[in-house]
Scaffold this active site. Structure first.
Site, mmCIF file in Angstrom:
data_model
loop_
_atom_site.group_PDB
_atom_site.id
_atom_site.type_symbol
_atom_site.label_atom_id
_atom_site.label_comp_id
_atom_site.label_asym_id
_atom_site.label_seq_id
_atom_site.Cartn_x
_atom_site.Cartn_y
_atom_site.Cartn_z
ATOM 1 N N ASP A 171 -13.542 9.086 9.494
ATOM 2 C CA ASP A 171 -12.278 8.427 9.837
ATOM 3 C C ASP A 171 -11.098 9.056 9.110
ATOM 4 O OD1 ASP A 171 -13.973 6.730 11.140
ATOM 5 O OD2 ASP A 171 -13.220 4.889 10.245
ATOM 6 N N ASP A 172 -9.912 8.823 9.664
ATOM 7 C CA ASP A 172 -8.610 9.061 9.008
ATOM 8 C C ASP A 172 -8.134 10.511 9.016
ATOM 9 O OD1 ASP A 172 -8.890 6.400 8.511
ATOM 10 O OD2 ASP A 172 -8.867 6.535 6.321
ATOM 11 N N HIS A 177 -8.477 6.399 16.394
ATOM 12 C CA HIS A 177 -8.387 5.527 15.210
ATOM 13 C C HIS A 177 -6.966 4.984 15.062
ATOM 14 C CE1 HIS A 177 -10.172 3.785 11.733
ATOM 15 N NE2 HIS A 177 -9.605 4.562 10.834
ATOM 16 N N HIS A 205 -2.387 3.652 12.052
ATOM 17 C CA HIS A 205 -3.375 3.162 11.080
ATOM 18 C C HIS A 205 -2.845 1.977 10.270
ATOM 19 C CE1 HIS A 205 -6.413 3.377 7.770
ATOM 20 N NE2 HIS A 205 -7.187 3.781 8.774
ATOM 21 N N HIS A 217 -15.145 9.478 5.442
ATOM 22 C CA HIS A 217 -13.730 9.789 5.679
ATOM 23 C C HIS A 217 -13.442 11.260 5.383
ATOM 24 C CE1 HIS A 217 -13.746 5.406 5.178
ATOM 25 N NE2 HIS A 217 -12.610 5.395 5.866
#
Length: 284
Positions: free
Chosen positions: A98-99, A149, A153, A254
């Site tokens: 993620d991210d 995602h 965020h 991540h």
């Protein structure tokens, strides 16, 4: 005198015959040249058409490959691979990040995955993808799955659910602009997950995203790198081993810029999962 005239007459006839032969030879030569040129041009045209068709077919094959990889067959709503019964008896691990993408960590993760011939799923933040387009393209080129995602965020979930959907749609547009119009994977991971915890009621957001045609996935395993930065590798591995007790595991990691120890832990994560008999797949 008559003999001389006869010789002259025969000489003229001979020269005339020679000229006729020469003329006919020239006609045959030019006809042959013309026909040969036409055949050569026709062959060249056929070859050119073949090459052009081959190029188009190869391009279509590439587009079809991308289209197949990024066309979802999952129904809208919650997606929990660990609850789907496998009939093949395999143990499967889904590595998810993620991210990202980030300039310092994503390339290193791609290198490790490539070395181990493993494909993963990357849940990208739209604003990061927007400024790191080459990394998005590299992820796709390497055969990984790129998913949504959100664009900004936001973790608080205090806005109207329709605004959340708008944020997800914006990320989807960014991904499509980078990957291509064949990108149609409406797979989302909520920032922080879709769990009704942390004093949040996520139900309105889950309902809104489902109505918008997206399916969303959380995780049932992790390495704990969401808890902070520079967490020691041993701690990350201990977290992983706590939850690797299912035949199917979706592992949260991540590749944000601050998650340097995640990169350090990744080879050990892969080694551990292999030792437990897991194979690796991507989400869809």
């Amino acid at each position: 005198m008559n003999e001389y005239q006869n010789k002259m007459k025969k000489s003229k006839i001979k020269r005339k015959n020679e000229l006729v032969v020469l003329f006919l030879s020239l006609i045959v030569f030019f006809c042959g040249f013309f026909i040969g040129s036409r055949v050569a041009l026709k062959k060249q045209a056929v070859l050119s058409t073949f090459n052009r068709n081959t190029e188009i077919q190869n391009k279509n094959l590439k587009n079809d490959e991308i289209k197949n990889r990024f066309t979802t067959f999952q129904p809208a709503g919650v997606y929990m691979p660990w609850k789907q019964k496998r009939k093949d008896g395999e143990k499967v691990a889904y590595l998810t990040f993620d991210d990202g993408p980030s300039l310092n960590n994503t390339p290193r993760i791609l290198e490790i995955l490539n070395k181990n011939n493993i494909k993963a799923t990357f849940f990208l933040i739209g604003k990061n993808a927007e400024i790191n387009k080459d990394l998005v393209k590299e992820e796709v080129k390497e055969g990984h799955v790129v998913a949504n995602h959100t664009y900004s965020h936001q973790l608080k979930y205090r806005q109207n659910p329709s605004l959340f959907v708008d944020d997800v749609n914006r990320c989807n547009l960014i991904l499509r602009s980078v990957i291509g119009r064949d990108y149609d994977l409406k797979l989302v991971r909520f920032p922080g997950g879709s769990f009704n915890t942390r004093g949040l009621n996520m139900n309105p957001f889950k309902d809104a995203i489902t109505k918008a045609g997206y399916h969303y996935v959380d995780w049932n395993d992790w390495i704990g790198d969401a808890s902070g930065n520079n967490i020691p590798v041993d701690n990350l591995m201990n977290e992983l081993k706590k939850y690797t007790n299912h035949d199917t595991v979706v592992i949260l990691m991540h590749d944000a810029a601050a998650k340097t120890t995640t990169v350090q832990a990744l080879p050990k994560v892969i080694e551990y999962l292999k030792s437990r008999g897991y194979t690796f797949e991507t989400l869809n």
